[in-house]
Design a protein around this motif. Sequence first.
Motif, PDB file in Angstrom:
ATOM      1  N   GLY A 187       0.823  -1.214   0.000  1.00  0.00           N
ATOM      2  CA  GLY A 187       0.000   0.000   0.000  1.00  0.00           C
ATOM      3  C   GLY A 187       0.850   1.252   0.000  1.00  0.00           C
ATOM      4  N   GLY A 194       1.316   4.331  -3.182  1.00  0.00           N
ATOM      5  CA  GLY A 194       1.047   5.759  -3.056  1.00  0.00           C
ATOM      6  C   GLY A 194       2.289   6.616  -3.018  1.00  0.00           C
ATOM      7  N   ASN A 198      -5.394  -1.040   2.891  1.00  0.00           N
ATOM      8  CA  ASN A 198      -5.077  -0.770   4.290  1.00  0.00           C
ATOM      9  C   ASN A 198      -6.060  -1.418   5.247  1.00  0.00           C
ATOM     10  OD1 ASN A 198      -2.815   1.126   5.182  1.00  0.00           O
ATOM     11  ND2 ASN A 198      -3.428   1.890   3.185  1.00  0.00           N
ATOM     12  N   ILE A 199      -7.360  -1.371   4.896  1.00  0.00           N
ATOM     13  CA  ILE A 199      -8.349  -1.998   5.780  1.00  0.00           C
ATOM     14  C   ILE A 199      -8.043  -3.487   5.914  1.00  0.00           C
ATOM     15  CG2 ILE A 199     -10.776  -2.679   5.905  1.00  0.00           C
ATOM     16  CD1 ILE A 199     -11.501   0.061   4.825  1.00  0.00           C
ATOM     17  N   TRP A 210      -3.955  -6.630  13.162  1.00  0.00           N
ATOM     18  CA  TRP A 210      -4.661  -6.544  14.436  1.00  0.00           C
ATOM     19  C   TRP A 210      -5.055  -7.928  14.922  1.00  0.00           C
ATOM     20  CZ3 TRP A 210      -8.552  -2.115  15.700  1.00  0.00           C
ATOM     21  CH2 TRP A 210      -7.892  -0.892  15.626  1.00  0.00           C
ATOM     22  N   ARG A 217      -4.648  -4.019   7.889  1.00  0.00           N
ATOM     23  CA  ARG A 217      -4.771  -3.700   9.319  1.00  0.00           C
ATOM     24  C   ARG A 217      -5.549  -4.790  10.041  1.00  0.00           C
ATOM     25  NH1 ARG A 217      -1.064  -0.211  11.230  1.00  0.00           N
ATOM     26  NH2 ARG A 217      -0.754   1.330   9.622  1.00  0.00           N
ATOM     27  N   LEU A 218      -6.603  -5.298   9.401  1.00  0.00           N
ATOM     28  CA  LEU A 218      -7.379  -6.362  10.037  1.00  0.00           C
ATOM     29  C   LEU A 218      -6.496  -7.580  10.280  1.00  0.00           C
ATOM     30  CD1 LEU A 218     -10.825  -6.118   8.210  1.00  0.00           C
ATOM     31  CD2 LEU A 218     -10.296  -5.507  10.566  1.00  0.00           C
ATOM     32  N   THR A 268      -5.887   2.260  -2.011  1.00  0.00           N
ATOM     33  CA  THR A 268      -5.100   2.207  -0.773  1.00  0.00           C
ATOM     34  C   THR A 268      -5.994   2.004   0.454  1.00  0.00           C
ATOM     35  OG1 THR A 268      -5.041   4.617  -0.835  1.00  0.00           O
ATOM     36  CG2 THR A 268      -3.056   3.470  -1.494  1.00  0.00           C
ATOM     37  N   ILE A 269      -7.217   2.563   0.427  1.00  0.00           N
ATOM     38  CA  ILE A 269      -8.127   2.344   1.562  1.00  0.00           C
ATOM     39  C   ILE A 269      -8.439   0.853   1.692  1.00  0.00           C
ATOM     40  CG2 ILE A 269     -10.545   2.553   2.227  1.00  0.00           C
ATOM     41  CD1 ILE A 269      -9.666   5.025   3.026  1.00  0.00           C
ATOM     42  N   LEU A 319      -6.608   6.063  -6.616  1.00  0.00           N
ATOM     43  CA  LEU A 319      -5.525   5.735  -5.683  1.00  0.00           C
ATOM     44  C   LEU A 319      -6.056   5.645  -4.252  1.00  0.00           C
ATOM     45  CD1 LEU A 319      -2.513   5.248  -5.549  1.00  0.00           C
ATOM     46  CD2 LEU A 319      -2.156   7.681  -5.259  1.00  0.00           C
ATOM     47  N   PHE A 320      -6.934   6.589  -3.903  1.00  0.00           N
ATOM     48  CA  PHE A 320      -7.538   6.616  -2.568  1.00  0.00           C
ATOM     49  C   PHE A 320      -8.305   5.318  -2.302  1.00  0.00           C
ATOM     50  CE2 PHE A 320     -11.327   7.786   0.004  1.00  0.00           C
ATOM     51  CZ  PHE A 320     -10.706   8.262   1.145  1.00  0.00           C
TER      52      PHE A 320
END
Lengths: 335, 285
Positions: free
Chosen positions: A255, A259, A320-321, A328, A324-325, A316-317, A312-313
């Motif tokens: 990611g 960017g 990233n989601i 985490w 991160r999951l 990358t969103i 791009l937004f």
Amino acid sequence: MEIVNDKGSLAKNQEYLNGSNGKKTSPFLKKILGKKNLGDVIFERLTLLFAVLVFLLVLFMGWEMYSNSLLSINKFGWKFLITTTWDPYSETFGALPMIFGTIVSSLLALIIAVPLGLSVAVFLSELAPAWLEKPFSFLTELLAAIPSVIYGLWGIFVLVPWLRNVVEPFLQKEFPNSPLFQGAPYGYDMLAAGVILSIMVLPIISSISRDVIKSVPDTLREAAYALGATKWEVTKIVFSNARSGILGAIILGFGRALGETMAVVMVIGNRPQITASILNPATTIAGTLANEFSEATSDLYLSAIIELGLILFVITIIINIFARLLVWGTERKWK
Amino acid sequence: MEMTSRTKKFTYYRRKATNVIMLSSSFFSAIITIIPLFLVFYYTVREGLRYLNIDFFTKLPTPIGEPGGGMVNAIVGTLILIGIGGGIGIPVGMLSGIYLSEFGKNKFGTLVRFLADVLSGIPSIVVGVVAYTLVVLPMKHFSALAGGVALAILMIPTITRTTEEMINLVPHSYREAALALGIPKWKTILFIVLKTAWKGIATGVLLGLARAAGETAPLLFTALGNRFWSTNIFRPIASLTVFIYEYSKAPFKDWNEQAWTAALVLIMLISIVSLVFRLITRSKY
């Protein structure tokens, strides 16, 4: 609660007990507050307001770019994503060469950075003694702290000449028929972007996977040692238990590479084309934004560029989601 | 019988050998990883020293073709941009961080925490696009303010998450002691908890500021850049990073060399600020 009172009147005391600061609380406020302190409620609401602001910020960013790229979205529709021409003069805009360049340069970066980054993570978490781990961690984190424009500067004057004079002639001599290494080796190409990106994403991959590996409980390692496993075999077991978190770290690195702007735009050559050879110039979404944004003359041109930003937004969103999951999830599993 | 013992022995040595090979290769990867760091530092210092003189810190850039000159406007511009970014980003980041740690142990808190992490992964150039549509389009021209807004958005996730983590480290007994004395919760948080955690928070804020000082992409079409002296936040403003970008692309050798010097000054600026902060926060112990 007993208030020590020598000479003051009882009424004043009563007043003190009623309100928080000597003032009488109105019945209306009392109803809202219940047993809470007025300051507490204001403070909690205030911090809540800012937390909501952070929450809204992400949504707002998406909306802002969507509404400003409507012109281009309405004109080109989904074809924007698969059109290969990007021509400001005839006002034909298609994002495919940029999407291609973004993904390929990032994948190239991962090919170099993943094996190295994971080895570093293993070294830092499993092997290095404490006196070596601290400075090494510090140095890899320093690598992440260098501004990307400085990597770009270094890329232009050190990396590109080296690739042009040493690496690329060597690749062409060794693999003369490979479609990957065709074309004149200028140095400003997909390969340069991949190499510089790999340097930049390596610290992310290594530091996050180090944390994930460290969160695997020691009992697992002790059990493996007790069965006579070598250090490497223990590491493999730890690794397989941290798998999904490490995958998350790699995706986060991906990611970041997608960017990354400055270092890439300075070495990739900036030509919107799709070729098989990694020795040809290319361009990325972020690179096009950096190059053409302040030069966009017509409304449609500007709107097409903002739509690139929106793409791009969204990419990358999502990435990233997902990542991160994974991270985490792995870190929580052991807590 | 003999065969099996031999195979066993072979397996044993093979395992030992794999162990040594894999472990030493991981050591060498660690070495390879930090080589670029030293290379970047080496070249920045070697090339940057050439133009590093008083002029660089006191003079404006000269017109094309004229040698000499400095980048005082860019140094001041970078500081102004960080100032605007910090002025917006620090309160938002800290207050949302306080919410997350003190009141955010619920679903909404988890969501905000998650979004802050996601926000930190959004490319800085995308944040630049948002600042452009938000500030530059309505105002109809590029401005330092737009650049500052972009930097603020970039700082917020770092500051939010560090504030939260640092406050979480404050022992619960501190809060209990304060509350037991009858101090309202908000005063406990502001004057006891934050006071205990401020060093950690300051480090996080500083990290956010340093990262913002090195940003280029979101400034290209917000603060734009300026070859002249300007401290007006409603006008385009120069920054070290944009100068590095433009001077490195330029076909003039002395501009290229000044780009290296700007890079060196930027690195020095970032390290001096973090060093000073580290000293301040340490001496209080």
